[in-house]
Scaffold this motif. Structure first.
Motif, PDB file in Angstrom:
ATOM      1  N   LYS A  60      62.053  49.997  22.646  1.00 38.72           N
ATOM      2  CA  LYS A  60      60.740  48.357  22.291  1.00 38.72           C
ATOM      3  C   LYS A  60      59.799  49.731  23.613  1.00 38.72           C
ATOM      4  O   LYS A  60      60.649  48.863  24.541  1.00 38.72           O
ATOM      5  CB  LYS A  60      60.882  47.806  21.932  1.00 38.72           C
ATOM      6  N   ASN A 110      56.045  48.212  25.151  1.00 37.62           N
ATOM      7  CA  ASN A 110      54.582  47.803  24.564  1.00 37.62           C
ATOM      8  C   ASN A 110      53.420  48.444  25.213  1.00 37.62           C
ATOM      9  O   ASN A 110      53.335  48.156  26.778  1.00 37.62           O
ATOM     10  CB  ASN A 110      55.108  46.028  25.277  1.00 37.62           C
ATOM     11  N   GLY A 162      50.336  45.417  24.182  1.00 33.70           N
ATOM     12  CA  GLY A 162      49.783  44.899  22.830  1.00 33.70           C
ATOM     13  C   GLY A 162      50.901  45.787  21.851  1.00 33.70           C
ATOM     14  O   GLY A 162      50.437  44.691  20.601  1.00 33.70           O
ATOM     15  N   GLY A 188      53.636  48.059  19.869  1.00 33.76           N
ATOM     16  CA  GLY A 188      54.969  48.367  20.206  1.00 33.76           C
ATOM     17  C   GLY A 188      55.746  49.158  19.916  1.00 33.76           C
ATOM     18  O   GLY A 188      55.018  49.966  18.340  1.00 33.76           O
ATOM     19  N   CYS A 248      58.803  47.772  14.688  1.00 35.82           N
ATOM     20  CA  CYS A 248      57.802  49.227  14.974  1.00 35.82           C
ATOM     21  C   CYS A 248      57.581  49.750  13.996  1.00 35.82           C
ATOM     22  O   CYS A 248      58.279  49.878  13.001  1.00 35.82           O
ATOM     23  CB  CYS A 248      58.350  50.214  16.605  1.00 35.82           C
ATOM     24  N   ARG A 285      49.148  54.887  21.014  1.00 35.80           N
ATOM     25  CA  ARG A 285      49.215  53.641  21.705  1.00 35.80           C
ATOM     26  C   ARG A 285      47.029  53.670  21.102  1.00 35.80           C
ATOM     27  O   ARG A 285      46.471  52.494  19.895  1.00 35.80           O
ATOM     28  CB  ARG A 285      48.871  53.603  23.095  1.00 35.80           C
TER      29      ARG A 285
END
Length: 122
Positions: free
Chosen positions: A5, A7, A10, A12, A42, A119
């Protein structure tokens, strides 16, 4: 299969690594989404091209469309990373171009670009 995972500001993102083929048919894609949601919670996935069966990249099989529709239906974004320049099919190149200009499915050269793209999309 190993799921890491990440990050990213913020958000995932699951990076799935495997020496075996993970996506070979529609059911295996559904299994992947369920496993990722259960293990790391996720809905954004990075997957190496080597974990996807070659039939996926032959658009005549319709496998890519069937599988990617499941990702859209289950609101899961995916970035498949690797070298796609080895494929000579114009229709596949057009398909990859269209996917990369969307907001759900991406074919990118590396992990960094995949993280950036996953993202940024809503």
């Amino acid at each position: 299969m190993n799921i890491q995972k990440i990050n990213a500001n913020g958000i995932g993102i699951a990076y799935v690594k495997s020496d075996d083929k993970i996506i070979t048919d529609v059911q295996s894609a559904l299994d992947l989404m369920a496993t990722v949601r259960y293990e790391v919670d996720c809905n954004r996935i990075i997957l190496d091209k080597s974990a996807v069966c070659e039939e996926f990249f032959d658009l005549k099989t319709r496998l890519a469309g069937e599988i990617l529709q499941k990702f859209i239906n289950y609101q899961t974004k995916i970035a498949i990373i690797g070298d796609f320049s080895t494929y000579s099919s114009k229709s596949l190149k057009d398909f990859i171009y269209e996917c990369n200009n969307g907001k759900d499915i991406f074919f990118l050269p590396d992990e960094d670009q995949a993280i950036t793209k996953l993202r940024e999309v809503d």
